[in-house]
Structure formats: C-alpha cells, structure tokens
Design an enzyme around this catalytic site. Sequence first.
Site: not given
Length: 454
Positions: A412, A381, A265
Amino acid sequence: MKKMISAILVMMLLTVFGISAAESEPRKMETAADADEFITAFLGEHPEELEGLWALSPQMTAALKQMGGIAALAKQLAALGTPETVLPAYEGEMRGLKAFHIPCVFSAMQADLILIVQDGAIAGLQTGTYSGGGQEETKNESDLYDSMELALPVPSLGELPGVLTVPKGEGPFPVVILLQGSGASDKDESVGNLKPFRDLAEGLAEKGIAVYRFDKRSYVYGMELAADRQITLEDEYLEDAVNAVQLLARQDRIDPDRIYVLGHSLGGNAIPALARELEKVPVKACGFIMMAASPRPLDVLMREQYDFLYSLMPEITDEQQAEKDAVFAELDKLQDLDSLAEDDTVAGVYAAYWKWLADYDILQAAGEITEPVLLLQGEEDYQVTMEDFRIWKEALGEKKNWQMISFPGLTHAFTAGQKTEGAAVYSRADRVDARVIQELADFIARTGTNASGQ
C-alpha cells in the site's frame, strides 16, 4: 498474537481521546515522568483504571465517550502488536502544543506514542514515526534540489506547514502536489518507519520535478475539527487542494501550466471530486495521479480488510471474534443511512461523512476527467487490492487519457513487501520503490504542457 486492527486507507495510525472526569481532582500532565506513568498504565492489562485520573480537554472527553472508553482506545492500538520495549518519554512540540514522545517497540512495528497536552490537559494520543529516544533523523542533502518552507493558508483556521522541494536551477519546473491518505497525517505521510511523501519529493526533484507537500488539516487542527458534525471528505481535502494549486501557480521557478495533483489512498479517492472543483477556479491542474485509490465503498473495504487481518492469525479467541463481530455490527448501521441522526457516529465518524461518501459516484466523477490520469497499484496491497485495480480498468481502461500500472511486490505504501506481513510492512525503514518514481517522472514528461489526453 493480539487482534490486529488496521484502518482502511490509513497511512497514519491515529487516535485522539479524552478521559472523563472523576469525582477527585484530575492530575495535570506536566512532565515526562507523568507521561511515562500514563503510558505504562495505558499499555498494561487494565487501561480502564486510567479513567478520571488525568485532566483532559473537553474535545477529548467527547471523543472518548464516542469511542467507548479508554479500554476501547487501547484495543485500537493492538494493530501495533504486543509492546516489547518502552523507552523514556521526552518533551517536544506539535501543533503549537506540548507533546510527550514515548518511543515504543511493538511486536508488529516500532512507533512513537505521542501525548499532546494543552494547558496541562491531555488533548490527544497518536502514533508517530519511531524516534528511538529523540534522535533526529540524519538528512542527506542533495546537490540536485532545494527544499523551502511554504505554508498553505487555510482561511477558516490559519495555515498548514508545507515544504516545496525544487530542482536546482532557474526553472520553471513542473510541480506535483501531494494529498495524503485518511486520518491525520504529516507532510511526509509518516507511518511506522516509512515516509512515502518525503521519498516522492526527493526522488522526483532529482529528476527535475518540483513537489509540494503539506501537513493535513486534520493533523494540524484535529482538536478544532473533532466537534464538527458536518465534516465530509470534501472539507477534509478539497478546499486545501484547490488552494494549493492556486498557491503553487504564483511561485517562482514553478510552471503554472504544469501543475499535477497526486492523491494516495483516500487522497486518491478525492481526486475525481477535486477535478470537478478545479473547474471553478482560475488555475487548474494539467494532470492527476491516483495511487492505491479504490472505487469501492469504504465500509466494504473495511470488512474485507478485517477479514484478511484476522485470517493471518493462527487462531482466533472468543474475545477477538466478539470484537470483530462488534466492528461488523457497527458497519451494519450504514445499511440505513437515513436513520442516522446528526450526532450519530459509525466507526467513530459522524453520519454526514458517510452520507457524503454514499452520494459520491467516484467512477462517474473519474470518467468526467479530461486531463491525463495515471493510476498506480501495488499488487501486494491488502488495504486496496487488485480487485479495485480490476474495477478501474474495466470502467476506464479504454479512455485515452487514462494509464493504469500495477507493480508486483509492492504494498500500500509502494514499498517492497508481501500481503501476508500485514501491518508489519510499516515497521521497516524502507523507501518508495524506484520504479514508482520513474513511472511518475515519465508520465509528467510525456503529458507535457497543457496536455488534455482527450
């Protein structure tokens, strides 16, 4: 359904706050019963009534003022859903301070609310992995790896607790250093009932690859960092990541020529900047892994994510629409960064952070990397989407040192799920998909010693 707020690129839903002093002497937070009383009111219909009732640290007073008060803080936790069950608080310790854990079952997920207390004053409130009332997680020991504590020195602050998971045997073994997403996150990158970094460490170690993971700086030193108006993504990630590479190169059973860095991320977004920094130090990484990283501006993602989460609601009330409009109005401030003063914040983040991001050309920096790079994306995601994956492929897909893989059915956190579940995907006790572990292991085996991929 209440408004669901989910911070972009965040794997830990985290909020810190302080409560401004009232004219009467505020109460000290001393017992589990005190914590129960506070949380009951906080999750009730009128959390604003808590203003001034409890002692708090000066840093948290300032943080709450910026957030807009205790009621605004309570609304941020709406991402968890409606509270359904609140178990009794129990006392523990976090960051060297007293911490009261209150296990809660919300309609969207299960989580502990954790009150952090410093000398009787509330110093923070954050979410953590659901403990179910203080029950310790059962650890399944493996015959294939060892885990040992290895703290990461932070010259300006102290050290960060870390764990090195190493395959059985003499080695030397390749090692992967893990960088979490945005927000304060522990070494496992815990969110809801998920611990993706624990899964990566155990899964890779069973395939002959060591893994080092450590508590994020903002997790251990959140109070110290709260008043830093100049903090940027560079301060949040790069110094610690560079030091981790140097630290691992000195460890027995670790091959100093086969050190990889994996960012998830926002940690993945930091990888191109980190690659530049590592060119300045003696030991460099031989390869990089970016999981669910985005080449697009953070505020663009935030708007997109809010739009998506609101689209999941059967209907939107006037109050919810007003709250969404307020968030977007806040983000509109970023259209004129030069007008922001040092003390100004946007979405709770000081101007310096946003200005650094605006100057960070992530695609340019990524294109400068000469080491092998593996970029992974979950096709379900909703936080970093397949549009981001498309941009990466269009910009860098032809470079020989880059490999890009998307996974159908993964979110995610690279666990199984669907976009339409929203934040509820974090409530299941799931693990990172085995396909992801295998692709990581294959990448490391394929790149080998000192691979350049040029």
